[in-house]
Motif scaffolding. Structure first.
Motif, mmCIF file in Angstrom:
data_model
loop_
_atom_site.group_PDB
_atom_site.id
_atom_site.type_symbol
_atom_site.label_atom_id
_atom_site.label_comp_id
_atom_site.label_asym_id
_atom_site.label_seq_id
_atom_site.Cartn_x
_atom_site.Cartn_y
_atom_site.Cartn_z
ATOM 1 N N THR B 65 0.338 -11.646 -0.759
ATOM 2 C CA THR B 65 0.262 -10.654 0.304
ATOM 3 C C THR B 65 0.628 -9.296 -0.259
ATOM 4 O O THR B 65 1.430 -9.191 -1.191
ATOM 5 N N LEU B 66 0.034 -8.264 0.312
ATOM 6 C CA LEU B 66 0.270 -6.897 -0.146
ATOM 7 C C LEU B 66 0.553 -6.002 1.038
ATOM 8 O O LEU B 66 -0.197 -6.002 2.016
ATOM 9 N N ASN B 67 1.632 -5.244 0.950
ATOM 10 C CA ASN B 67 1.975 -4.248 1.954
ATOM 11 C C ASN B 67 2.007 -2.898 1.251
ATOM 12 O O ASN B 67 2.977 -2.540 0.597
ATOM 13 N N LYS B 68 0.911 -2.153 1.383
ATOM 14 C CA LYS B 68 0.803 -0.874 0.662
ATOM 15 C C LYS B 68 1.766 0.164 1.208
ATOM 16 O O LYS B 68 2.261 1.008 0.477
ATOM 17 N N THR B 69 2.017 0.110 2.482
ATOM 18 C CA THR B 69 2.919 1.094 3.077
ATOM 19 C C THR B 69 4.314 0.964 2.501
ATOM 20 O O THR B 69 4.965 1.945 2.146
ATOM 21 N N ALA B 70 4.767 -0.277 2.399
ATOM 22 C CA ALA B 70 6.101 -0.534 1.875
ATOM 23 C C ALA B 70 6.101 -0.653 0.360
ATOM 24 O O ALA B 70 7.169 -0.747 -0.252
ATOM 25 N N LYS B 71 4.951 -0.682 -0.244
ATOM 26 C CA LYS B 71 4.804 -0.832 -1.678
ATOM 27 C C LYS B 71 5.467 -2.096 -2.186
ATOM 28 O O LYS B 71 6.277 -2.080 -3.136
ATOM 29 N N HIS B 72 5.121 -3.214 -1.545
ATOM 30 C CA HIS B 72 5.577 -4.476 -2.067
ATOM 31 C C HIS B 72 4.523 -5.550 -1.879
ATOM 32 O O HIS B 72 3.651 -5.451 -1.007
#
Lengths: 113, 110
Positions: B65-72
């Motif tokens: 999974t990728l969360n670009k907003t949180a950069k994780h």
């Protein structure tokens, strides 16, 4: 395909000697990367080539290290003179392009006494 | 330059349980996030990757999974098996130069 081929698999040498590591990338790949792996610093990119041309060597630790890629199927990483702190596992990786998946070789474990 | 942090450094699970490894990155321009598995005496092997235009990707027992907003981004392994025992590395790049996390040693106890 045989994958990325590296030689030798193990190298033991004495401080001050020249060491040459060799890599044959996967046929058809035009990008090649050299990495060093140590417990302290993890996996570090040393240098990468695209179409046999060195693009970024900012990771090369010092002038004792040099790398060449004379043709699309062969690259060398040379350390001259070697020092005990150069002891590490050196990996070569190749990819179809610089933005594509990198495939790693089995590595060369270098020990400098 | 890019900085990738990976947690935990070691993870021990019982066979059949799930394992989750997490990574954070610093460069918001990074757009490619591969995961590698390294077994003893071998080079890292790609197991799954994700690009910034995708939030989740799954391949059998493995998902990222990728969360670009949180950069994780995270690696999820379900129904773990003893052969999943290895060191796992995350990495991030914005085209050409991969920056690796410090690695997670996963031990699956039978």
């Amino acid at each position: 395909d045989a994958g990325v081929i590296q030689s030798p698999r193990h190298e033991v040498t004495e401080m001050g000697q020249e060491v040459t590591l060799r890599c044959k990338p996967i046929s058809g790949h035009n990008s090649l990367f050299w990495y060093r792996q140590t417990m302290m610093r993890g996996l570090e990119l040393l240098i990468y080539f695209n179409n046999n041309v060195p693009i970024d060597d900012s990771g090369m630790p010092e002038d004792r290290f040099s790398a060449k890629m004379p043709n699309a199927s062969f690259s060398t990483l040379k350390i001259q003179p070697s020092e005990p702190r150069d002891s590490a596992v050196y990996f070569c990786a190749s990819s179809f392009s610089t933005v594509d998946t990198q495939y790693f070789g089995p590595g060369t474990r270098l020990t400098v006494l | 330059g890019e900085n990738v942090e990976q947690h935990p450094s070691t993870l021990s699970v019982q066979e059949g349980d799930s394992a989750v490894i997490k990574c954070t990155y610093s460069d918001s321009a990074s757009n490619y996030f591969p995961w590698y598995k390294q077994e003893l005496g071998k080079g890292p092997q790609l197991i799954i990757d994700i690009r910034s235009n995708v939030g989740e990707k799954k391949d059998q027992r493995i998902a990222v999974t990728l969360n670009k907003t949180a950069k994780h981004f995270s690696l999820h392994i379900t129904e773990t098996q003893p052969e999943d025992s290895a060191v796992y590395f995350c990495a991030a790049s914005r085209g050409n130069m991969l920056t690796f996390g410090g690695g997670t040693r996963l031990m699956v106890k039978p």
